[in-house]
Design an enzyme around this catalytic site. Structure first.
Site, PDB file in Angstrom:
ATOM      1  N   LYS A  52       0.846  -1.204   0.000  1.00  0.00           N
ATOM      2  CA  LYS A  52       0.000   0.000   0.000  1.00  0.00           C
ATOM      3  C   LYS A  52       0.876   1.248   0.000  1.00  0.00           C
ATOM      4  O   LYS A  52       0.633   2.206  -0.734  1.00  0.00           O
ATOM      5  CB  LYS A  52      -0.932  -0.002   1.225  1.00  0.00           C
ATOM      6  CG  LYS A  52      -2.092  -0.977   1.077  1.00  0.00           C
ATOM      7  CD  LYS A  52      -2.868  -1.184   2.371  1.00  0.00           C
ATOM      8  CE  LYS A  52      -3.952  -2.239   2.162  1.00  0.00           C
ATOM      9  NZ  LYS A  52      -4.660  -2.618   3.369  1.00  0.00           N
ATOM     10  N   GLN A  96      -5.030  -1.387   9.566  1.00  0.00           N
ATOM     11  CA  GLN A  96      -4.923  -2.694   8.920  1.00  0.00           C
ATOM     12  C   GLN A  96      -5.549  -3.784   9.795  1.00  0.00           C
ATOM     13  O   GLN A  96      -5.200  -3.919  10.970  1.00  0.00           O
ATOM     14  CB  GLN A  96      -3.434  -3.008   8.646  1.00  0.00           C
ATOM     15  CG  GLN A  96      -3.208  -4.323   7.921  1.00  0.00           C
ATOM     16  CD  GLN A  96      -3.778  -4.340   6.506  1.00  0.00           C
ATOM     17  OE1 GLN A  96      -3.613  -3.381   5.746  1.00  0.00           O
ATOM     18  NE2 GLN A  96      -4.463  -5.409   6.155  1.00  0.00           N
ATOM     19  N   ASP A 119     -11.411   2.818   3.879  1.00  0.00           N
ATOM     20  CA  ASP A 119     -11.841   1.426   3.723  1.00  0.00           C
ATOM     21  C   ASP A 119     -13.354   1.318   3.495  1.00  0.00           C
ATOM     22  O   ASP A 119     -13.847   0.270   3.106  1.00  0.00           O
ATOM     23  CB  ASP A 119     -11.480   0.620   4.991  1.00  0.00           C
ATOM     24  CG  ASP A 119     -10.240  -0.234   4.790  1.00  0.00           C
ATOM     25  OD1 ASP A 119      -9.889  -0.515   3.628  1.00  0.00           O
ATOM     26  OD2 ASP A 119      -9.619  -0.615   5.800  1.00  0.00           O
TER      27      ASP A 119
END
Ligand code: NAP
Length: 281
Positions: A52, A96, A119
């Site tokens: 990422k 995460q 997200d």
């Protein structure tokens, strides 16, 4: 059969995003910033976060990874999120997953301000998506959606079957297809006749976690099939779709690996840029 090349599509999307970041920099004299919080040292999470960060730098975003040991207290994480919520130079915040057991995942998700929730897991974004309003959309289904649109720009009236109803994949995927005026059937472990449901579909999205569940004789000729599954087997990584069989009947199919996976990270960058743009309005 069209092999939907996720690596190529993700590279094209990153190129577009790079251009967009450069234009935003000229216009606002700043670039979108993404902060990733990584807790613990689980190998897959470390790899995802590294990828990422690399992709974010590649398109010119400001990116930062904040690491904590897996013994970190929940309060430390929630306080850090609040601090990032109030930091104008941060456009997107991602924690995460998975988290250590002593940290409440839902509390973490709900502490991220919805406007920085790259997200798309915050209940406000989930609600906005299902109401058809502007929102962050979870990265994996967003990537699937963009791939389907590349193959078939007009989805109106198509019959879509989504296999799996997770909050991460199946449910947001269903909302995206509904928004495109598909007739959507969402299926799951209690669905009575999954094969019969799939055989009706012009579009199948499989997000289950069972190796090669969707067989060749479950798929209508010329259907578009998107395979979200990533399953480690003795024969290496395989998806939720029996690739060899399905490639003989489908119009278009994603491979595993090299299909949905690369688009997921590119969509995270897209979400970060979209959060930045909304914050400038
Ligand atoms: P999940 O949360 O475990 O959900 C799986 C879903 O599949 C559930 O809704 C479950 O039904 C359904 N299911 C289980 N067995 C079934 C069966 N026999 N027939 C029909 N449906 C069945 O999984 P997830 O997080 O959505 O992930 C799914 C897969 O995608 C995994 O392989 C994961 O590794 C992969 N994945 C890939 C990416 C990527 O970037 N490519 C990203 C995320 C996940 P119930 O609700 O009834 O239990």
């Amino acid at each position: 059969m069209i092999l939907i090349d996720g690596k190529k599509l993700a590279a094209e999307l990153r190129e577009e995003l790079k251009q967009e970041v450069s234009e935003l920099k000229t216009k606002y004299n700043k670039v979108p910033g993404l902060t990733v919080i990584l807790i613990g040292d689980m190998a897959p999470s470390q790899i995802y976060v590294r990828n990422k960060e690399k992709s974010a730098n590649e398109v010119g975003l400001k990116s930062e990874v904040i690491k904590y040991p897996d013994t970190v207290e929940e309060k430390t994480i929630l306080d850090k999120i609040e601090e990032l919520n109030n930091n104008d130079s941060i456009s997107g915040i991602l924690v995460q997953l998975p988290l250590p057991k002593h940290i409440d995942k839902q509390k973490v998700i709900e502490t991220i301000t919805p406007s920085k929730d790259v997200d798309g897991f915050h209940p406000m974004n989930v609600g906005n998506l299902s109401s058809g309003y502007e929102s962050s959309v979870p990265c994996t289904p967003l990537g699937c959606y963009l791939m389907i649109k590349k193959i078939e720009p007009n989805l109106s009236g198509k019959k879509a079957v989504v296999v799996g109803r997770s909050n991460l994949n199946g449910k947001p995927m269903t909302q995206l297809l509904l928004k495109e005026n598909c007739t959507v059937t969402i299926t799951h472990s209690r669905t009575k006749d999954l094969k019969a449901e799939c055989l009706e579909a012009d579009i199948i999205v499989a997000a289950v976690g069972i190796p090669e569940l969707v067989k060749g004789d479950w798929v209508k000729k010329d259907a578009i099939v998107i395979d979200v599954g990533i399953n480690k087997t003795e024969n290496g990584l395989v998806g939720d779709v029996a690739f060899d069989e399905v490639s003989k009947v489908a119009k278009a199919l994603t491979p595993v690996p090299g299909g949905v996976g690369p688009m997921t990270i590119a969509c995270l960058l897209k979400n970060t840029i979209d959060c930045f743009k909304r914050s400038q309005k």
